[in-house]
Design a protein around this motif. Structure first.
Motif, PDB file in Angstrom:
ATOM      1  N   TRP A 621      -2.799 -38.487  27.713  1.00 47.81           N
ATOM      2  CA  TRP A 621      -2.617 -38.966  26.344  1.00 47.81           C
ATOM      3  C   TRP A 621      -3.937 -39.251  25.646  1.00 47.81           C
ATOM      4  O   TRP A 621      -4.064 -39.068  24.446  1.00 47.81           O
ATOM      5  CB  TRP A 621      -1.755 -40.228  26.328  1.00 47.81           C
ATOM      6  CG  TRP A 621      -0.314 -39.955  26.575  1.00 47.81           C
ATOM      7  CD1 TRP A 621       0.393 -40.217  27.713  1.00 47.81           C
ATOM      8  CD2 TRP A 621       0.614 -39.365  25.652  1.00 47.81           C
ATOM      9  NE1 TRP A 621       1.699 -39.825  27.556  1.00 47.81           N
ATOM     10  CE2 TRP A 621       1.864 -39.305  26.302  1.00 47.81           C
ATOM     11  CE3 TRP A 621       0.512 -38.887  24.341  1.00 47.81           C
ATOM     12  CZ2 TRP A 621       3.003 -38.781  25.680  1.00 47.81           C
ATOM     13  CZ3 TRP A 621       1.642 -38.370  23.730  1.00 47.81           C
ATOM     14  CH2 TRP A 621       2.868 -38.316  24.394  1.00 47.81           C
ATOM     15  N   THR A 622      -4.921 -39.749  26.402  1.00 44.05           N
ATOM     16  CA  THR A 622      -6.172 -40.105  25.737  1.00 44.05           C
ATOM     17  C   THR A 622      -7.242 -39.044  25.948  1.00 44.05           C
ATOM     18  O   THR A 622      -8.409 -39.264  25.674  1.00 44.05           O
ATOM     19  CB  THR A 622      -6.706 -41.455  26.252  1.00 44.05           C
ATOM     20  OG1 THR A 622      -6.802 -41.370  27.669  1.00 44.05           O
ATOM     21  CG2 THR A 622      -5.783 -42.586  25.864  1.00 44.05           C
ATOM     22  N   PHE A 628      -3.679 -35.922  21.485  1.00 48.16           N
ATOM     23  CA  PHE A 628      -2.384 -36.415  21.962  1.00 48.16           C
ATOM     24  C   PHE A 628      -1.228 -35.510  21.529  1.00 48.16           C
ATOM     25  O   PHE A 628      -0.118 -35.668  21.976  1.00 48.16           O
ATOM     26  CB  PHE A 628      -2.145 -37.848  21.476  1.00 48.16           C
ATOM     27  CG  PHE A 628      -1.785 -37.943  20.021  1.00 48.16           C
ATOM     28  CD1 PHE A 628      -2.758 -37.889  19.044  1.00 48.16           C
ATOM     29  CD2 PHE A 628      -0.459 -38.085  19.632  1.00 48.16           C
ATOM     30  CE1 PHE A 628      -2.413 -37.962  17.696  1.00 48.16           C
ATOM     31  CE2 PHE A 628      -0.123 -38.159  18.289  1.00 48.16           C
ATOM     32  CZ  PHE A 628      -1.103 -38.097  17.322  1.00 48.16           C
ATOM     33  N   PRO A 631       0.581 -33.607  24.817  1.00 48.31           N
ATOM     34  CA  PRO A 631       1.638 -34.351  25.512  1.00 48.31           C
ATOM     35  C   PRO A 631       2.793 -34.725  24.580  1.00 48.31           C
ATOM     36  O   PRO A 631       3.933 -34.820  25.032  1.00 48.31           O
ATOM     37  CB  PRO A 631       0.928 -35.596  26.044  1.00 48.31           C
ATOM     38  CG  PRO A 631      -0.458 -35.557  25.533  1.00 48.31           C
ATOM     39  CD  PRO A 631      -0.743 -34.209  25.006  1.00 48.31           C
ATOM     40  N   ALA A 632       2.483 -34.872  23.292  1.00 50.03           N
ATOM     41  CA  ALA A 632       3.566 -35.197  22.357  1.00 50.03           C
ATOM     42  C   ALA A 632       4.557 -34.043  22.275  1.00 50.03           C
ATOM     43  O   ALA A 632       5.773 -34.237  22.286  1.00 50.03           O
ATOM     44  CB  ALA A 632       2.998 -35.501  20.974  1.00 50.03           C
ATOM     45  N   SER A 635       6.726 -34.134  25.272  1.00 50.88           N
ATOM     46  CA  SER A 635       7.745 -35.181  25.198  1.00 50.88           C
ATOM     47  C   SER A 635       8.883 -34.753  24.282  1.00 50.88           C
ATOM     48  O   SER A 635      10.054 -34.970  24.591  1.00 50.88           O
ATOM     49  CB  SER A 635       7.153 -36.477  24.658  1.00 50.88           C
ATOM     50  OG  SER A 635       6.000 -36.814  25.368  1.00 50.88           O
ATOM     51  N   ALA A 654       2.313 -43.281  27.313  1.00 52.20           N
ATOM     52  CA  ALA A 654       1.463 -43.175  26.119  1.00 52.20           C
ATOM     53  C   ALA A 654       1.162 -44.565  25.559  1.00 52.20           C
ATOM     54  O   ALA A 654       0.011 -44.891  25.244  1.00 52.20           O
ATOM     55  CB  ALA A 654       2.150 -42.331  25.049  1.00 52.20           C
ATOM     56  N   GLN A 657      -1.307 -46.260  27.866  1.00 57.53           N
ATOM     57  CA  GLN A 657      -2.634 -45.622  27.820  1.00 57.53           C
ATOM     58  C   GLN A 657      -3.374 -45.962  26.528  1.00 57.53           C
ATOM     59  O   GLN A 657      -4.562 -46.255  26.535  1.00 57.53           O
ATOM     60  CB  GLN A 657      -2.513 -44.095  27.907  1.00 57.53           C
ATOM     61  CG  GLN A 657      -1.959 -43.565  29.205  1.00 57.53           C
ATOM     62  CD  GLN A 657      -2.901 -43.853  30.346  1.00 57.53           C
ATOM     63  OE1 GLN A 657      -4.111 -43.773  30.194  1.00 57.53           O
ATOM     64  NE2 GLN A 657      -2.353 -44.232  31.481  1.00 57.53           N
ATOM     65  N   HIS A 667      -2.412 -43.253  16.990  1.00 54.07           N
ATOM     66  CA  HIS A 667      -1.993 -42.888  18.342  1.00 54.07           C
ATOM     67  C   HIS A 667      -0.842 -43.770  18.817  1.00 54.07           C
ATOM     68  O   HIS A 667       0.198 -43.291  19.235  1.00 54.07           O
ATOM     69  CB  HIS A 667      -3.166 -43.015  19.307  1.00 54.07           C
ATOM     70  CG  HIS A 667      -4.241 -42.027  19.052  1.00 54.07           C
ATOM     71  ND1 HIS A 667      -5.261 -42.276  18.173  1.00 54.07           N
ATOM     72  CD2 HIS A 667      -4.446 -40.777  19.537  1.00 54.07           C
ATOM     73  CE1 HIS A 667      -6.059 -41.216  18.137  1.00 54.07           C
ATOM     74  NE2 HIS A 667      -5.590 -40.293  18.947  1.00 54.07           N
ATOM     75  N   ALA A 671       3.186 -42.973  19.527  1.00 52.09           N
ATOM     76  CA  ALA A 671       3.855 -43.250  20.799  1.00 52.09           C
ATOM     77  C   ALA A 671       5.125 -44.069  20.547  1.00 52.09           C
ATOM     78  O   ALA A 671       6.173 -43.817  21.157  1.00 52.09           O
ATOM     79  CB  ALA A 671       2.907 -43.991  21.739  1.00 52.09           C
TER      80      ALA A 671
END
Ligand SMILES: Nc1ncnc2c1ncn2[C@@H]1O[C@H](COP(=O)(O)OP(=O)(O)O)[C@@H](O)[C@H]1O
Ligand SMILES: [Mg+2]
Length: 1005
Positions: A621-622, A628, A631-632, A635, A654, A657, A667, A671
């Motif tokens: 995530w970071t 990001f 990974p978004a 998801s 997320a 993190q 960010h 999340a």
């Protein structure tokens, strides 16, 4: 007069009070303020002793320089310390230190935090240690740490104070010269002051109220401070009689009334000026008689307007140089540093200090450091420095501070004030390093000051672009516009080019900021253009993939189908499983999901991206290589393919993190959005609402109507509709402006037009809904996106036009079912069938809904399932199958309650009541149902209670405290719906039962 008396009066020297810090001065004309202070401390201590926690308060003292703010704060400190058990924290802003990030908060919090026992320390810091620790100077940033978002530091400080205050209560936090506090501290303090009433904390601020006394950089905070709810005290000038008293205490009773009157007028009742003028009178040996009063005004001008020449006359060159060095250092001045900066010998410095104390310029604090007697004197001395001397001395100060081991962070404040234009590579290097260090403590603005100064040096041509790149990155989390400009400059083709690796990175970052601002088309173009020029295959792949990603997030694109095909191509040509390869797979998985391609294909790709269910190295995530978004996408893929638990794991990760990294802006907001969307899909509507509202709040904090706000508001409106709060949903959509043409450039997640059409259908605005949904369908068709969960336009369009055009409506409804079947998840098929049933009657509707219930029963989409159950109940009622209807409606109600879908519960109850059915199950819940809800521990207690064992004996037998037994019994009675008498029958147990009974179902087996 003796030096001792003098010291007492002017606030210098040895006459310190109990705490050894504050000199005691007799405060005249401050009775009201002191009473207020007394009362506030009393309230705090008493409230705390009485067990109160939300007892905080704020006192402010404002007024002109010299009016007596600091003296009052010393009194607050003294009074607070006289109380048992109080914790008194103190800090002050400094005119020379307002660019030192966290300068004030470090003074305030470092001592108390570093005095905590290790266990308490780790409880107080919680998960924020890596964020708050470095910012507060309590520890070095961890190796490999990333830049901190200042909002993260503020969030962390909120947490820390919430933990700290009750432990060290009652707590008094005092900040003097708030107008010179650094921006980082101010921005937290002004917010903390609003909510400090929730904590056992008395906050006390002193500041100058004239905005010209605030540095331009932080002037905006003045209005925040003035807007605070506080007990405010504006300090008045001293009365004539007080000033007369002061004069006579100094010069004797011979001072004539007329002289005193004129004196009071001249100093305007200002105690600092009164003292300064008294000095002059004494020095000039002016007789305090009426005839001399005309000379007072002139003397006062001399006292106030100290020029370079007058300081030189008074102190001599070498002592003045020492004073300059001190002025440069500001407050809490280390003698050794001042000595070296003034290039004096130890001997010489000792003489200077003696002289400066005698002249009441400096005073020595108990820790051996020096302070100016008053900041007005410090300003006066600093301002008399000739430019060249000042620039030069800052250079020496920077070097000496570094030599003293105080680090680049401390030195950089001086470095940025030095001469530029020499092109000194070493300075550039230091400034760049200082910038990095500032980022690690969450001070991007200070980092930018360093980098701007480095650019002015100027750096060598080969590294200028690199410095620009760093400047751009430093604003990444806080100032998108600046970032874009600087990165564009760094990539400027007319300048000496960046190193290729940095070029790729700079391009990616530029595209990222553009994308976050909604300029997705631009973002994609920038990446595409640079990809073509990039020779290195890995760099090229990264930029190409990024271009795909940004296109995918655009509101519309010309060549969606073509892009998808190329992405598929790229995916097939991958040979490895490096992070970059997996990034492409993740994009493809999301692309397939949007297209409504078979769900199993998307899931297969998504699962290949993960490493044992977790994000692989390089795609975290970071992680800054990919951002990001990647990974978004993953998801989202899981959310829409009915693997919500996996999506929730990723979203929870997320949130954590981003907290740890201190990335509290977009960010963390995103999340929360993801978690909200996942909860919504799962049917946990109350939780969804909470997460989505948080996401929305964060987004609003960053800017107006960012894409994130659209996302959050869209799903929030959907959630409110589901909860049956249609009017609220409608108001929210209208207030936000959630309607066509939606966000100008960015796609809203999920499809905005479908959401909007759905809202209109719910409001019975069928014509508008039909138009919006038809348009939505056409747009999505061009792109080839047919996911009916992401964009359920067809199903809702069918409902909107059913009355006027039943045939066309049926075509849309069937088409949605076809598309859903092609996609293949249970929730998609079930929901499409349910929507289709809305436009059918009689047996046809029943059959569709029976199918829908069967599918949804196998999906995680709890709310959709509940709606289908209720719809089926209603359809069965319409065909006269009342008993079946009743059963489905009951099931629907239970599930709807679980989902917090209050509106659906009401609808089902009405359906039951209107047709003569009971709106609730008769109380005949099977005892088995009750027993299932009992925990094992409760069951153990319940068994014994039925046998008539008294609670104390139950406690003894189970070896648990009696309080716990009572709590468990209460739970048993509540769940069984019975008190002690009926408990046995409610649980299906015989009244007098053997003590070795198991649960009845065990007996059955
Ligand atoms: N109420 C008072 N009565 C007498 N002297 C005072 C009073 N308040 C301040 N002073 C003296 O005036 C000088 C300036 O006060 P200070 O508290 O430093 O002012 P500020 O912080 O507002 O600039 C100090 O020497 C202090 O001893
Ligand atoms: Mg002061």
């Amino acid at each position: 007069m003796t030096e001792q008396e003098n010291a007492l009066r002017a606030g210098a020297g040895s006459a310190h009070d109990v705490d050894g810090i504050a000199p005691r001065v007799r405060l005249r004309d401050r009775d009201a303020e002191l009473r207020s202070v007394d009362a506030a401390i009393e309230r705090l201590c008493r409230g705390f002793a009485a067990g109160g926690t939300e007892i905080g308060d704020l006192l402010t003292f404002s007024g002109r320089p010299g009016i007596g703010k600091t003296s009052l704060l010393h009194e607050v400190r003294r009074l607070a310390k006289l109380r048992d058990g109080t914790t008194v924290l103190f800090a002050r802003g400094g005119e020379r230190q307002f660019k030192d990030p966290y300068h004030v908060l470090r003074q305030l919090l470092q001592p108390v935090l570093s005095n905590l026992q290790p266990e308490a320390y780790s409880q107080v810091m919680g998960t924020w240690e890596e964020v708050v620790g470095p910012a507060m100077g309590l520890k070095q940033p961890k190796a490999g740490a990333r830049r901190l978002d200042p909002q993260g530091v503020r969030d962390g400080l909120d947490y820390v104070l919430t933990q700290l205050a009750p432990r060290r209560a009652p707590m008094v936090m005092i900040v003097d010269d708030l107008h010179w506090a650094d921006g980082e501290s101010l921005s937290w303090l002004t917010k903390f002051a609003i909510r400090s009433s929730e904590l056992p904390v008395l906050l006390v601020f002193a500041f100058r109220e004239d905005e010209n006394d605030w540095p331009v950089e932080t002037q905006d905070f003045l209005k925040d401070v003035l807007a605070l709810k506080a007990r405010k005290h504006e300090l008045n000038r001293l009365t004539l009689s007080s000033v007369t008293d002061m004069i006579r205490a100094e010069l004797g009773d011979k001072a004539e009334d007329a002289f005193c009157y004129e004196f009071w007028n001249v100093v305007n009742g200002n105690p600092f000026e009164a003292n300064a003028l008294l000095d002059q009178v004494r020095e000039q040996e002016l007789e305090p008689v009426e005839e001399n009063s005309r000379q007072l005004r002139e003397l006062a001008v001399d006292a106030a307007g100290m020029t370079l020449k007058s300081w030189l006359d008074r102190l001599g060159a070498s002592t003045l140089r020492f004073a300059w060095a001190c002025a440069m250092l500001g407050t809490d001045i280390r003698v050794d540093l001042a000595t070296r900066i003034s290039t004096q010998s130890t001997e010489g410095a000792r003489d200077s200090i003696k002289q400066l104390r005698k002249q009441r310029v400096l005073t020595q604090t108990p820790n051996g450091n020096l302070e100016f007697v008053h900041p007005l004197i410090a300003s006066s001395i600093y301002n008399t420095m000739p430019d060249a001397t000042r620039l030069g001395m800052h250079g020496i100060a920077a070097a000496e501070i570094e030599n003293a081991g105080l680090g680049l962070l401390a030195a950089s404040r001086h470095l940025v004030e030095t001469h530029s234009g020499e092109g000194d590579d070493r300075i550039v290097k230091k400034l760049r390093r200082a910038a990095v260090e500032h980022q690690l403590i969450g001070a991007p603005e200070a980092a930018q000051r360093c980098l701007h100064r480095a650019l002015n040096e100027p750096p060598a041509d080969e590294i200028k672009a690199e410095v620009l790149y760093e400047l751009g990155c430093s604003a990444l989390l806080t100032d998108p516009v600046a970032t874009v400009n600087q990165l564009r400059l760094a990539l400027d083709p007319d300048e000496v080019p960046l190193r290729p690796a940095l070029r790729v990175d700079a391009t990616f970052r530029l595209s990222e900021v553009l994308a976050h601002a909604g300029e997705l088309g631009q973002a994609a173009l920038v990446c595409q253009g640079e990809a073509e020029k990039t020779a290195d295959p890995a760099g090229r792949q990264r930029l190409q993939a990024a271009a795909f990603m940004w296109h995918a997030f655009r509101k519309s694109e010309e060549d969606g189908q073509g892009r998808s095909a190329r992405l598929g191509e790229m995916c097939r040509s991958l040979s490895g499983r490096e992070a970059a390869d997996r990034a492409v797979l993740a994009m493809r998985a999301w692309d397939l999901t949007l297209r409504g391609a078979p769900s199993s294909d998307a899931l297969a790709l998504a699962d290949e991206v993960l490493d044992g269910g977790r994000l692989p190295k390089g795609l975290g995530w970071t992680d800054t290589t990919w951002g990001f978004e990647l990974p978004a996408m993953l998801s989202l893929t899981y959310i829409y393919n009915d693997r919500i638990a996996q999506a929730e794991r990723l979203a929870a990760d997320a949130i954590i993190q981003f907290e740890i990294a201190g990335w509290s802006g977009a960010h963390r907001g995103f999340a929360y959005f993801l978690m909200g969307l996942a909860r919504f899909r799962r049917g946990l509507l109350a939780e969804a609402e909470d997460f989505l509202r948080r996401a929305h709040r964060i987004s609003e904090r960053i800017g107006e109507k960012l894409p994130l706000a659209w996302d959050a508001v869209g799903v929030l409106v959907d959630t409110l509709i589901a909860r049956g709060r249609l009017d609220e949903a409608w108001r929210m959509a209208n207030d936000f402006g959630f309607h066509p043409p939606y966000h100008a450039t960015a796609m809203v997640l999920p499809d905005a037009a479908s959401l909007y059409g759905k809202l209109l259908v719910a409001k019975d605005k069928h014509a508008g809904a039909a138009a919006a949904l038809t348009e939505a369908g056409a747009q999505l068709e061009v792109r080839g996106w047919r996911n009916t969960v992401w964009a359920p336009w067809a199903g809702h369009l069918a409902i909107a036009i059913a009355d006027d055009e039943p045939e066309r409506a049926r075509e849309y409804a069937q088409r949605a079912v076809r598309d859903a079947r092609a996609f293949g998840t249970a929730s998609a098929i079930g929901s499409a069938l349910r929507l289709h049933a809305r436009i059918e009657d009689g047996q046809a509707a029943v059959e569709l809904l029976e199918d829908a219930v069967a599918y949804l029963g196998q999906s995680p989409a709890g709310y959709e399932h509940a709606v289908a159950l209720v719809d089926l109940g209603a359809a069965l009622r319409r065909v006269g199958r009342l008993e079946d209807a009743q059963e489905y409606l009951y099931q629907g109600i239970e599930l709807a309650q679980h989902c917090s879908a209050e509106g659906l519960v009401d609808r089902a109850r009405r359906e039951l009541a209107n047709y003569g059915l009971r709106p609730n199950r008769l109380g005949l819940r099977d005892f088995r149902d009750t027993i299932e809800t009992l925990s094992n521990a409760e069951w153990e207690v319940a068994k014994r209670a039925v046998q008539g064992v008294p609670p104390q004996r139950i406690a003894d037998e189970l070896g648990v405290p009696i309080g716990l037994v009572n709590r468990r019994l209460a739970a048993v009675y509540r769940k069984a719906g019975s008190g002690p008498d009926g408990l046995a029958s409610a649980l299906g147990l015989p009244q007098q039962q053997g003590r070795d009974a198991g649960r009845p179902e065990d007996l059955d087996d």
